[in-house]
Each structure stands twice: as structure tokens, then as C-alpha cells.
Design an enzyme around this catalytic site. Structure first.
Site, PDB file in Angstrom:
ATOM      1  N   SER A 235       0.833  -1.221   0.000  1.00 33.74           N
ATOM      2  CA  SER A 235       0.000   0.000   0.000  1.00 33.74           C
ATOM      3  C   SER A 235       0.859   1.259   0.000  1.00 33.74           C
ATOM      4  O   SER A 235       0.618   2.186  -0.787  1.00 33.74           O
ATOM      5  CB  SER A 235      -0.977  -0.014   1.172  1.00 33.74           C
ATOM      6  N   HIS A 265      -2.060  -8.923   1.843  1.00 39.31           N
ATOM      7  CA  HIS A 265      -1.738  -7.686   2.579  1.00 39.31           C
ATOM      8  C   HIS A 265      -2.896  -7.424   3.560  1.00 39.31           C
ATOM      9  O   HIS A 265      -3.186  -8.270   4.395  1.00 39.31           O
ATOM     10  CB  HIS A 265      -1.524  -6.572   1.537  1.00 39.31           C
ATOM     11  N   HIS A 311       5.621 -12.941   7.406  1.00 35.90           N
ATOM     12  CA  HIS A 311       5.805 -11.536   7.036  1.00 35.90           C
ATOM     13  C   HIS A 311       7.007 -11.417   6.124  1.00 35.90           C
ATOM     14  O   HIS A 311       7.965 -12.183   6.238  1.00 35.90           O
ATOM     15  CB  HIS A 311       6.013 -10.660   8.283  1.00 35.90           C
ATOM     16  N   ARG A 320       2.600  -5.489  17.107  1.00 36.98           N
ATOM     17  CA  ARG A 320       1.212  -5.036  16.984  1.00 36.98           C
ATOM     18  C   ARG A 320       0.255  -6.176  17.381  1.00 36.98           C
ATOM     19  O   ARG A 320      -0.785  -5.952  17.979  1.00 36.98           O
ATOM     20  CB  ARG A 320       0.943  -4.551  15.553  1.00 36.98           C
ATOM     21  N   ASP A 366      -2.454  -9.005  11.602  1.00 31.42           N
ATOM     22  CA  ASP A 366      -3.803  -9.433  11.209  1.00 31.42           C
ATOM     23  C   ASP A 366      -4.302 -10.656  11.970  1.00 31.42           C
ATOM     24  O   ASP A 366      -5.488 -10.982  11.917  1.00 31.42           O
ATOM     25  CB  ASP A 366      -3.835  -9.712   9.703  1.00 31.42           C
TER      26      ASP A 366
HETATM   27  N1  CMX Z   1       1.187 -19.951   5.580  1.00 32.91           N
HETATM   28  C1  CMX Z   1       1.656 -20.849   4.679  1.00 32.91           C
HETATM   29  N2  CMX Z   1       2.733 -20.623   3.909  1.00 32.91           N
HETATM   30  C2  CMX Z   1       3.399 -19.486   4.109  1.00 32.91           C
HETATM   31  C3  CMX Z   1       3.003 -18.530   5.054  1.00 32.91           C
HETATM   32  C4  CMX Z   1       1.824 -18.808   5.801  1.00 32.91           C
HETATM   33  N3  CMX Z   1       1.341 -17.958   6.680  1.00 32.91           N
HETATM   34  N4  CMX Z   1       3.852 -17.488   5.022  1.00 32.91           N
HETATM   35  C5  CMX Z   1       4.760 -17.778   4.058  1.00 32.91           C
HETATM   36  N5  CMX Z   1       4.475 -18.987   3.512  1.00 32.91           N
HETATM   37  C6  CMX Z   1       5.142 -19.630   2.384  1.00 32.91           C
HETATM   38  C7  CMX Z   1       5.032 -18.743   1.172  1.00 32.91           C
HETATM   39  O1  CMX Z   1       3.768 -18.876   0.534  1.00 32.91           O
HETATM   40  C8  CMX Z   1       6.187 -19.216   0.335  1.00 32.91           C
HETATM   41  O2  CMX Z   1       5.795 -20.425  -0.287  1.00 32.91           O
HETATM   42  P1  CMX Z   1       6.276 -20.794  -1.795  1.00 32.91           P
HETATM   43  O3  CMX Z   1       7.771 -20.892  -1.680  1.00 32.91           O
HETATM   44  O4  CMX Z   1       5.585 -22.069  -2.063  1.00 32.91           O
HETATM   45  O5  CMX Z   1       5.841 -19.651  -2.656  1.00 32.91           O
HETATM   46  C9  CMX Z   1       7.240 -19.543   1.394  1.00 32.91           C
HETATM   47  O6  CMX Z   1       6.532 -19.738   2.620  1.00 32.91           O
HETATM   48  C10 CMX Z   1       8.272 -18.446   1.596  1.00 32.91           C
HETATM   49  O7  CMX Z   1       7.582 -17.214   1.821  1.00 32.91           O
HETATM   50  P2  CMX Z   1       8.215 -16.060   2.729  1.00 32.91           P
HETATM   51  O8  CMX Z   1       9.468 -15.604   2.074  1.00 32.91           O
HETATM   52  O9  CMX Z   1       8.333 -16.539   4.142  1.00 32.91           O
HETATM   53  O10 CMX Z   1       7.087 -14.962   2.707  1.00 32.91           O
HETATM   54  P3  CMX Z   1       6.897 -13.772   1.656  1.00 32.91           P
HETATM   55  O11 CMX Z   1       7.815 -12.674   2.054  1.00 32.91           O
HETATM   56  O12 CMX Z   1       6.965 -14.239   0.256  1.00 32.91           O
HETATM   57  O13 CMX Z   1       5.383 -13.366   1.939  1.00 32.91           O
HETATM   58  C11 CMX Z   1       3.490 -12.943   3.309  1.00 32.91           C
HETATM   59  C12 CMX Z   1       4.986 -12.698   3.121  1.00 32.91           C
HETATM   60  C13 CMX Z   1       2.970 -12.046   4.435  1.00 32.91           C
HETATM   61  C14 CMX Z   1       2.755 -12.540   2.012  1.00 32.91           C
HETATM   62  C15 CMX Z   1       3.259 -14.446   3.633  1.00 32.91           C
HETATM   63  O14 CMX Z   1       3.888 -14.762   4.862  1.00 32.91           O
HETATM   64  C16 CMX Z   1       1.789 -14.825   3.696  1.00 32.91           C
HETATM   65  O15 CMX Z   1       1.202 -15.134   2.655  1.00 32.91           O
HETATM   66  N6  CMX Z   1       1.171 -14.832   4.929  1.00 32.91           N
HETATM   67  C17 CMX Z   1      -0.241 -15.077   5.078  1.00 32.91           C
HETATM   68  C18 CMX Z   1      -1.065 -13.857   4.664  1.00 32.91           C
HETATM   69  C19 CMX Z   1      -0.908 -12.740   5.671  1.00 32.91           C
HETATM   70  O16 CMX Z   1      -1.027 -12.930   6.885  1.00 32.91           O
HETATM   71  N7  CMX Z   1      -0.678 -11.523   5.167  1.00 32.91           N
HETATM   72  C20 CMX Z   1      -0.647 -10.305   6.016  1.00 32.91           C
HETATM   73  C21 CMX Z   1       0.723  -9.680   6.148  1.00 32.91           C
HETATM   74  C22 CMX Z   1       0.667  -8.424   6.961  1.00 32.91           C
HETATM   75  C23 CMX Z   1       0.008  -7.321   6.198  1.00 32.91           C
HETATM   76  O17 CMX Z   1       0.590  -6.840   5.209  1.00 32.91           O
HETATM   77  O18 CMX Z   1      -1.095  -6.916   6.544  1.00 32.91           O
END
Ligand code: CMX
Length: 428
Positions: A235, A265, A311, A320, A366
Site C-alpha cells: 500500500s 496484505h 511476514h 502489533r 492481522d
Molecule cells: N502460511 C503458509 N505458507 C506461508 C506462510 C503462511 N502464513 N507465510 C509464508 N508462507 C510460504 C510462502 O507462501 C512461500 O511459499 P512458496 O515458496 O511455495 O511460494 C514460502 O513460505 C516463503 O515465503 P516467505 O518468504 O516466508 O514470505 P513472503 O515474504 O513471500 O510473503 C506474506 C509474506 C505475508 C505474504 C506471507 O507470509 C503470507 O502469505 N502470509 C499469510 C497472509 C498474511 O497474513 N498476510 C498479512 C501480512 C501483513 C500485512 O501486510 O497486513
């Protein structure tokens, strides 16, 4: 103490000189390099952007202007105090706060055409679409756009930008509460009460019964905690990029919030509560740790993420989340939805660590917020990202104002083709 306008007027020339000197003396020094994985991987970790309002350190989480949110007790401040802090690096004293609160309460009038547009939208529109449409609809009010069209000196860009920002910060809770009442047929729109602070006013306009005053406290905390998370998140970065083309604050904030509406996000808080309620439904109440573990594995094995965990930057429990958890422990420790959130905190990190994919197995903001909203009967979880937006607008707007003050140029990183990468690799 100086008002927000006076403080910025005093600080901005010094800030300009400081940065000019930094770039003149050290402009060619290297602070980051980029690997092929980073180029294909969402530019994670690439330092190519400056944001002075806040930083997020992997091991501490959100630090607003040098103040870690928990240690510095920012959780006890009002959201409008945080807005002043984001912009100036200082917390306002009583006089400065009063002046800012007056600036905001003088600007809460939402034009009638906004309500007409919202009421004309399809009844099943997502609340985020309604909020962003309302913000865009008000673009014609932009003082920056009007002054720019009339011919404005570069050095003065920030002043109408601040005026637009004050209007947006003042109006966004009014519009957001209106979205809630229209979308969920809650009755008439409740007008703002000019005597109330930003968080309490938002709580009042939502119309959620609040005999204890704790819902207003939750709104203050919510607006404070989500206000900013440095410059590279979807964002903030989107808002920054759009704003860098000198699009006004309405265009830029609306664009940023469209990014917030993504499930990876800000929409994760909606997804998170859905996940918790699914658990409650399946196990007819609070599940055992073993049942939670099974459910988490089931979700991972079906190729879905566990919302609220992981994250891109953080590598510890999000402070938070801790703040929300402490609020829940104090206000609703026996609430079954809150209990499931607490149990998930025990179980999910272990499961994610065992799976070994997520770089951060810990909860983000979240994971906990939805349970508290649900406790206060704000049960329409598709609305939760709107609450996030009301808060995040303060951070995005602070960043925009500072960038206009510093004359930050249009964002334009260089992209390369896969063919270029292949050729470059072959030459290495
Ligand atoms: N559940 C399952 N798998 C997860 C995970 C979770 N909560 N968090 C990361 N992973 C996976 C990723 O999907 C990725 O898998 P692939 O290699 O198969 O693509 C792997 O672990 C490595 O990812 P990462 O480097 O640890 O995480 P990213 O930096 O790529 O992504 C985020 C960060 C937040 C998008 C991811 O952790 C996620 O999807 N979390 C769940 C959604 C969420 O809670 N989002 C809110 C974030 C806070 C906000 O911005 O509001």
C-alpha cells in the site's frame, strides 16, 4: 508548542538541506545490490527507497520515528498524536494536539454526492471497493490539483498536499463508518461528534453499542497500530509511486488502499477471522491443540497460506499482534474466538517451522485484530480492511507530504527482460 503547519514549515527547509548535503557528499556510495532471485522475488530486501516516518526491523517490528511501539508506549497515544509524530518526529503537546484536533474536526463534512454514489453501488459491493470509490469521487476537491493546475512553485507543493491530507484524515472515518452503515443496512448515517477524538468518533459513527467505552479504546488502538509500516509494503509503495507522478493525495491514497485490499496484505485480517470461525464451526467451539494442528496441516497441504502468519520483513512476533493480544487478555479473555486466536499462536508457529517454508512462522498484526472486533459485535469481517485503511491513510499521507516537501522525483526503477538476464548470466 508549534502547530503541525508551523512545525513542518520550520523543519522542511532543514530537511531539504540535510538531504541535499547527503546526496552531494555521498551520492555515489552503494547501499544495496540486487540478485536475480530478488529481481524475480518481489524485490525483497532491496534497499532502493527512503522512508522517514517509520522503519520495520526484522527483530523488533514497527518503530515510528525512532520509537518502538511497545517500549515507547505509543499504544497509549491517540491516533492523531501518531499522525503528528509520523510527520514531524515529535509527539504534540496539549496545544499542538488541540490545534490538530480542531483542524480535523473542521474538515469532517463529507459532500452529499459521496453518499449518493455509495448508495448507488451494487448492494453486494465489497466495503473496500466502496471506500476507495468514495475517496476517488472526492478527487475533484483536491486543493493540490487545483493549485498545481493554476501554477504552483515546486517548493510549495507540500502545503496544499497537507491540506488535502487533513481533509482525507478527517473524512475517511466518516466515509468508512457510512460504508459500514450503508453496506450492512444498519440504518441512518451517524454524523461525527466534533467533541470526540478521532478513534472515539469513528466508534461513535459506526454505531456499535459501547457502554464500557472499550470499543472506543479498541478503535484508538487499532488506528494507532496500523498507521504506518515503512515505505516498501504494497500500500505505501503504491501510494508513493502514484504520488510521485504528482497525482494528488486522493488518487494516491485510493491506489494504495486498492493494494491493501489484497489477501496477502490488508485483506488478511478478513481472511484470518474467516479461518478462526471455520475452526469454531468445525469443532463446535474452542478446538484442542491437536485439532488445531490437524487443521493447520490440512490447510497447508491444500496449498493455502495460514492467514495472519508470516511476514516479508519481520522475523519475530509482530509487536502489533502483542498489543492486540494484551488488549484481549484484559477485555475478553474468555471469549471463545479470542481463545482460538491465543491457541493458534501456540500451535501455528510450530507447524510452520516444521513445514520449513515460511521464513517467519510468527503472527503478524492481522492474526489478532479480528477476534477483538468480533467480540464487540463488529461481525461483518469483509469490513475489517476498511478499518485498516482508515488508519493506514495516515501513514501513506505522511509519506506523501514529506516526499512532496523534499521534491522526491517520479519513481522509475529499471526493469530487465528474462533474455537480458540469461545473456548476463552467460557472461558472468
Ligand atoms: N502460511 C503458509 N505458507 C506461508 C506462510 C503462511 N502464513 N507465510 C509464508 N508462507 C510460504 C510462502 O507462501 C512461500 O511459499 P512458496 O515458496 O511455495 O511460494 C514460502 O513460505 C516463503 O515465503 P516467505 O518468504 O516466508 O514470505 P513472503 O515474504 O513471500 O510473503 C506474506 C509474506 C505475508 C505474504 C506471507 O507470509 C503470507 O502469505 N502470509 C499469510 C497472509 C498474511 O497474513 N498476510 C498479512 C501480512 C501483513 C500485512 O501486510 O497486513
Amino acid at each position: 508548542m508549534a502547530t503541525l503547519q508551523e512545525k513542518l514549515k520550520e523543519q522542511i527547509p532543514k530537511l531539504r538541506d540535510e538531504i541535499k548535503q547527503l546526496v552531494t557528499e555521498h551520492g555515489e556510495k552503494v547501499i544495496s545490490s540486487v540478485t536475480i532471485s530478488q529481481a524475480y522475488g518481489g524485490m525483497r530486501g532491496v534497499k532502493g527507497l527512503v522512508c522517514d516516518t517509520s522503519v520495520v526491523e526484522p527483530d523488533t517490528g514497527l518503530i515510528i520515528r525512532g520509537r518502538p511501539i511497545l517500549e515507547a508506549k505509543l499504544t497509549e497515544k491517540l491516533p492523531e498524536e501518531i499522525f503528528y509524530l509520523l510527520l514531524t518526529g515529535e509527539l504534540p503537546d496539549k496545544t499542538a494536539l488541540k490545534s490538530l484536533q480542531k483542524d480535523l474536526s473542521d474538515r469532517t463534512d463529507v459532500p452529499a454526492y459521496v453518499w449518493n454514489v455509495l448508495r448507488a453501488m451494487p448492494a453486494d459491493s465489497h466495503p473496500m471497493t466502496m471506500l476507495n470509490t468514495a475517496i476517488l469521487t472526492m478527487q475533484k476537491e483536491s486543493v493540490f490539483a487545483q493549485k498545481y493546475a493554476a501554477g504552483l512553485h515546486k517548493n510549495d507543493y507540500w502545503e496544499p498536499m497537507l491540506e488535502d491530507a487533513l481533509r482525507i484524515v478527517a473524512r475517511i472515518p466518516v466515509v468508512a463508518a457510512g460504508v459500514y452503515r450503508i453496506r450492512y443496512r444498519k440504518g441512518d448515517i451517524i454524523p461525527p461528534d466534533k467533541k470526540l477524538d478521532l478513534g472515539a468518533n469513528y466508534a461513535h459513527m459506526l454505531g456499535i453499542p459501547d457502554p464500557s467505552g472499550e470499543f472506543a479504546n479498541l478503535m484508538r488502538l487499532y488506528l494507532t497500530l496500523h498507521s504506518d509500516h515503512e515505505g516498501g509494503n504494497v500500500s505505501a509503495f503504491t501510494c508513493h509511486t502514484v504520488g510521485s507522478a504528482l497525482s494528488d493525495a486522493y488518487y494516491a491514497v485510493s491506489a494504495g488502499l486498492n493494494g491493501l485490499a489484497g489477501p496477502l496484505h490488508g485483506l488478511a485480517n478478513q481472511e484470518c477471522l474467516g479461518f478462526v470461525l471455520e475452526l469454531k464451526e468445525r469443532y463446535k467451539g474452542v478446538p484442542t491443540e491437536k485439532q488445531l494442528e490437524e487443521f493447520a496441516w490440512e490447510r497447508l497441504n491444500s496449498g493455502q497460506v495460514i492467514p495472519g502468519y508470516g511476514h516479508a520483513v519481520l522475523r519475530v512476533t509482530d509487536p502489533r499482534f502483542t498489543a492486540f493480544r494484551e488488549f484481549g487478555e484484559r477485555v475478553c479473555p474468555e471469549d471463545p474466538v479470542f481463545k482460538i486466536v491465543s491457541l493458534l499462536f501456540k500451535v501455528v508457529p510450530q507447524v510452520l517451522m516444521k513445514q520449513g517454508k515460511a521464513k517467519n512462522p510468527w503472527p503478524n498484526v492481522d492474526a489478532g485484530s479480528g477476534a477483538l472486533l468480533f467480540h464487540f459485535s463488529l461481525t461483518e469481517f469483509a469490513y475489517y480492511t476498511v478499518l485498516f485503511s482508515v488508519s493506514r491513510a495516515m501513514g501513506m499521507l505522511s509519506q506523501l507530504i514529506l516526499n512532496r516537501a523534499l521534491g522526491t522525483p517520479i519513481t522509475r526503477p529499471k526493469s530487465v527482460s528474462t533474455e537480458w538476464i540469461k545473456q548476463t548470466v552467460n557472461k558472468m
